[in-house]
Design an enzyme around this catalytic site. Structure first.
Site, short mmCIF file in Angstrom:
data_model
loop_
_atom_site.label_atom_id
_atom_site.label_comp_id
_atom_site.label_asym_id
_atom_site.label_seq_id
_atom_site.Cartn_x
_atom_site.Cartn_y
_atom_site.Cartn_z
CB SER A 106 -0.86 0.02 1.26
OG SER A 106 -1.59 -1.17 1.35
CG ASP A 120 -5.19 -1.41 1.21
OD1 ASP A 120 -5.14 -2.36 0.41
OD2 ASP A 120 -4.24 -0.60 1.37
CD1 TRP A 173 -0.90 -7.89 4.51
CD2 TRP A 173 -1.73 -5.92 3.82
NE1 TRP A 173 -0.25 -6.91 5.21
CE2 TRP A 173 -0.74 -5.70 4.82
CE3 TRP A 173 -2.37 -4.83 3.26
CZ2 TRP A 173 -0.38 -4.42 5.26
CZ3 TRP A 173 -2.02 -3.56 3.70
CH2 TRP A 173 -1.03 -3.36 4.69
CB CYS A 180 -5.22 -0.25 5.99
SG CYS A 180 -3.83 -0.86 5.03
P1 FAD Z 1 6.70 -14.27 1.37
O1 FAD Z 1 7.92 -14.97 0.95
O2 FAD Z 1 5.65 -14.02 0.37
O3 FAD Z 1 6.09 -15.00 2.63
C1 FAD Z 1 4.92 -14.51 3.24
C2 FAD Z 1 4.41 -15.45 4.27
O4 FAD Z 1 4.08 -16.69 3.69
C3 FAD Z 1 5.40 -15.80 5.38
O5 FAD Z 1 5.42 -14.84 6.39
C4 FAD Z 1 4.83 -17.11 5.85
O6 FAD Z 1 3.76 -16.88 6.71
C5 FAD Z 1 4.35 -17.73 4.57
N1 FAD Z 1 5.40 -18.61 4.02
C6 FAD Z 1 6.39 -18.27 3.16
N2 FAD Z 1 7.17 -19.33 2.88
C7 FAD Z 1 6.66 -20.35 3.59
C8 FAD Z 1 7.03 -21.72 3.74
N3 FAD Z 1 8.08 -22.24 3.10
N4 FAD Z 1 6.26 -22.49 4.55
C9 FAD Z 1 5.19 -21.97 5.20
N5 FAD Z 1 4.83 -20.70 5.10
C10 FAD Z 1 5.53 -19.89 4.32
N6 FAD Z 1 2.94 -5.58 3.57
C11 FAD Z 1 3.57 -4.57 4.20
O7 FAD Z 1 4.52 -4.80 4.95
N7 FAD Z 1 3.18 -3.26 4.01
C12 FAD Z 1 2.15 -2.94 3.20
O8 FAD Z 1 1.85 -1.78 3.05
C13 FAD Z 1 1.46 -3.99 2.52
N8 FAD Z 1 0.43 -3.73 1.72
C14 FAD Z 1 -0.21 -4.75 1.07
C15 FAD Z 1 -1.29 -4.46 0.23
C16 FAD Z 1 -1.93 -5.47 -0.45
C17 FAD Z 1 -3.09 -5.15 -1.35
C18 FAD Z 1 -1.50 -6.81 -0.28
C19 FAD Z 1 -2.18 -7.93 -1.00
C20 FAD Z 1 -0.45 -7.10 0.56
C21 FAD Z 1 0.21 -6.08 1.24
N9 FAD Z 1 1.30 -6.37 2.08
C22 FAD Z 1 1.92 -5.33 2.73
C23 FAD Z 1 1.86 -7.72 2.20
C24 FAD Z 1 2.97 -7.91 1.16
O9 FAD Z 1 2.41 -7.94 -0.14
C25 FAD Z 1 3.75 -9.20 1.32
O10 FAD Z 1 2.87 -10.28 1.40
C26 FAD Z 1 4.65 -9.25 2.53
O11 FAD Z 1 5.53 -8.16 2.51
C27 FAD Z 1 5.46 -10.53 2.57
O12 FAD Z 1 6.17 -10.68 1.39
P2 FAD Z 1 7.50 -11.53 1.32
O13 FAD Z 1 7.79 -11.79 -0.12
O14 FAD Z 1 8.57 -10.90 2.13
O15 FAD Z 1 7.09 -12.87 2.05
#
Ligand code: FAD
Length: 677
Positions: free
Chosen positions: A437, A675, A677, A630
């Site tokens: 966001s 908003d 997630w 949010c």
């Molecule tokens: P990922 O690698 O995608 O992992 C996310 C989660 O998946 C982990 O914490 C865990 O729970 C699970 N996971 C991953 N791997 C494994 C595994 N091997 N086994 C089991 N579980 C697992 N985030 C913010 O910080 N700020 C924002 O403003 C924000 N806004 C968003 C707005 C929208 C519309 C949406 C959809 C999401 C938003 N998010 C926000 C969330 C963001 O998109 C990400 O999902 C978040 O930052 C995590 O991404 P990542 O790639 O670091 O983690």
């Protein structure tokens, strides 16, 4: 780096006719292998040669990197060979592997400074050297080290020796990794310069491979710096090395930028928002100047991540393709109508690093498709059992949050070399951009998008390791790099920071913008209520930034009420300083109500504060306030919805169901916006 063109092997791996049998049968891949020179062919040089002088030996054979091993059962020797192969294939080092007892040590003071020596040393028994390393150990740690040249310890005789160490030990013994630690200390004392950190693998904890992978990447980065090496990539310009589109690959990417065509945006500023050490929350400013991209306050930005180096390595090792990681592969649909999910031709390395969701939790169904390719009968049986028994799969795999490579590593240490790469391409998702966001106002900074992202590093219940979010740790590495760390490795992870063909150098990241309906009322004098705990505050920082700017220009701004929650005021109350500035600009129009969950008992959350302020909330709703939520979808947003229903019912003397209905109505008319997630 001259890899003999004579050694060039064209390996036509028709990836298994039986693919069709085990998959939907849509893909097959052909691999060409331009880097077929094998380090093992370079092995054993000393044994056949005459000299025991390593410097002479390296000169004679044109090597610039020797990897000594002290091995008892062969594990250290294996790791040495792997390092030799990788050094040669990735960085063009002229590597040789050497049994440490095959050489003399009293001429190490003549080791030239444009070469490097690795010491891969196991500790045996009670902190002792392996049999083949006894003499070396005694020489180096003896009271009066004497070199052939007559130099003594006081002369810092090894000042031109660059070295790398990795130790193999077992922490259930008292003298854990004593051998490598003492050798490292002795070498340093004699003036030698260690490159990278002193790696230690722990067989006791069963994390040898893990430790090796986590140590290796930052070491290569440090070594490439120290020796001025360049990682080698295929020179063929038609090959995708991680670029999102052909235009990016050809260096002619231009707008309109979209979800199919990201903009490689510079990160112009990045900083940490938390004051605690063990958790991170990033604030980043991403420039979209000159891109023709635009955004509106409340929109989302998508970040295109890359997988961490250690996970890419793990994946390639597990499937036995680490040695040919830069080989060019062509992925084609057998069926012409099938769309190949990754850009092609590419390399194994680029496919796993940039295009495949390799770190996600692995599914039972996918694991079971690998049974036919297991390296031995026992692993095959185990996979079949995992595939058939849901509870067993949960206990052994899901519970530990294993990704595909970790799951297979937990079954056997043997590589699954028979698995067709096409099966992996087909079975894993394409690496997805993550949405954030936008936390800035387009009115205030139309060319710069702010992100507020909490770095995912969590231990899920039952999991044996920390789960490191793909995108957020990549962003953390970019932040560390931007703030002066030449070799960032957040949580032990490293990334290809400079991107494919170094196109992301200077801290760039691929992004696109997605428009949302999460919008401020067009009339700024209308009141708004915002509920945004944690990073849920992101869009509201944008909202407040915008209203503060309008107020500063003298416009009439309606009540702007924010409910914010976090653990502790002095740990994770993000943007608290900024809010004070906005307060000065907006006066009474801005109200920030906080809930700190870890500052007392019982724990207080935003929904409690909402309830406490029922009267104010109800009054603002009567004035047609918009209501925004949010952040966490699982609990917070649901509870806030419930609480708001109660507030309306109570304050207006209606039955509870009527309150709920009113909230539903607010949702459908657009005055209740989420908003989450
Ligand atoms: P990922 O690698 O995608 O992992 C996310 C989660 O998946 C982990 O914490 C865990 O729970 C699970 N996971 C991953 N791997 C494994 C595994 N091997 N086994 C089991 N579980 C697992 N985030 C913010 O910080 N700020 C924002 O403003 C924000 N806004 C968003 C707005 C929208 C519309 C949406 C959809 C999401 C938003 N998010 C926000 C969330 C963001 O998109 C990400 O999902 C978040 O930052 C995590 O991404 P990542 O790639 O670091 O983690």
């Amino acid at each position: 780096a001259q890899l003999d063109t004579l050694d060039l092997v064209v390996l036509v791996a028709l990836l298994v006719g039986s693919v069709a049998y085990f998959t939907k049968g849509t893909y097959w891949a052909v691999a060409k292998d331009p880097y077929a020179a094998s380090a093992s062919a370079m092995n054993g040089a000393a044994k056949s040669g005459k000299t025991r002088n390593i410097v002479e030996k390296m000169d004679e054979t044109g090597k610039n990197c020797v990897i000594f091993y002290g091995s008892q059962t062969g594990t250290a020797e294996d790791y040495a060979s792997r390092l030799a192969k990788e050094g040669s294939q990735r960085f063009g080092l002229k590597t040789m592997v050497a049994d440490i007892e095959d050489y003399d040590y009293d001429n190490l003071d003549t080791f030239p400074d444009d070469k490097v020596a690795f010491f891969v040393l196991a500790t045996y028994g009670e902190g002792e050297p392996t049999d083949n390393a006894v003499e070396f150990y005694q020489f180096l740690t003896g009271d009066d080290v004497a070199f052939e040249s007559g130099a003594s310890a006081d002369d810092q005789p090894l000042s031109s020796l660059k070295y790398v160490t990795f130790g193999l030990g077992n922490n259930t013994y008292e003298h854990y990794n004593a051998m490598v630690r003492q050798v490292d200390t002795a070498l340093t004392k004699l003036g030698a310069k260690r490159i990278g950190s002193a790696g230690e693998g722990d067989d006791g904890a069963g994390t040898m491979e893990e430790d090796f992978l986590a140590w290796k990447e930052p070491m290569w980065t440090a070594l490439t710096d120290a020796m001025n090496l360049q990682e080698r990539f295929p020179e063929d310009e038609t090959v995708y090395l991680g670029e999102p589109t052909a235009a990016h690959r050809e260096g002619r990417a231009k707008g309109p930028f979209s979800a199919h065509n990201p903009f490689i945006a510079p990160i112009v500023e990045s900083r940490e928002l938390f004051t605690v050490k063990d958790r991170n929350c990033l604030h980043m400013e991403i420039s979209i100047a000159g891109s023709n991209l635009s955004y509106q306050t409340g929109d989302h930005i998508a970040v295109w991540p890359t997988n961490a180096g250690a996970e890419v390595d793990r994946f390639l090792e597990v499937f036995g393709i680490a040695d040919k990681r830069h080989s060019v592969i062509n992925v084609k649909g057998i069926d012409v109508t099938a769309k190949v999910p990754i850009p092609t031709p590419t390399t194994y390395d680029a496919a796993v690093r940039y295009y495949m969701e390799a770190c996600a939790p692995v599914s039972r169904q996918f694991v079971s498709t690998l049974a036919a390719f297991a390296p031995d009968e026992a692993s095959k049986n185990e996979i079949v059992r995992l595939g058939a028994d849901k509870d067993y799969f949960h206990e052994k795999i899901s519970n530990h949050c294993f990704n595909i490579a970790q799951a297979l590593q937990s079954i056997t240490s043997k590589p699954f070399s028979a698995v067709p790469f096409s099966l992996l391409v087909e079975g894993l998702n394409k690496l997805q951009p993550r949405y954030y966001s936008i936390s800035s106002s387009s009115l205030v900074q139309k060319d710069k998008i702010s992100i507020t992202a909490v770095v995912e590093s969590v231990r899920l219940p039952g999991a044996s390791h920390m789960i490191k979010g793909v995108t957020t740790n990549y962003l953390l590495a970019l932040k560390q790099k931007q703030n002066g760390d030449p070799t960032p490795d957040p949580h032990g992870l490293t990334y290809s920071i400079t991107g494919p063909r170094n196109k992301y150098d200077g801290i760039h990241v691929p992004v696109h913008v997605r428009h949302s309906n999460f919008k401020l009322p067009s009339d700024p004098s209308k009141p708004i209520i915002m509920v945004g705990p944690g990073t849920g505050v992101a869009p509201f920082r944008g909202f407040i930034q915008e209203r503060a700017a309008l107020a500063a220009k003298g416009e009439k701004v309606g009540t702007t009420l924010l409910f914010f929650g976090c653990r502790k005021r002095d740990e994770d109350f993000i943007y608290s300083d900024e809010f004070q500035t906005y307060q000065e600009q907006m006066g009474d129009a801005l109200k920030v109500i906080t809930a700190f969950s870890r500052e007392g008992t019982p724990k207080v959350y935003v929904q409690h504060r909402l309830k406490e302020n029922a009267e104010l909330v109800s009054e603002l709703l009567k004035q047609k306030a918009n209501f925004y939520v949010c952040g966490d979808a699982a609990n917070m947003a649901r509870e806030v919805n419930l609480v708001l229903g109660h507030i309306i019912a109570e304050q207006r003397g209606m039955p509870a169901e009527k309150g709920e209905e009113m909230v539903k109505h607010m949702r459908s008319s657009g005055s209740y916006q989420e908003d989450v997630w």
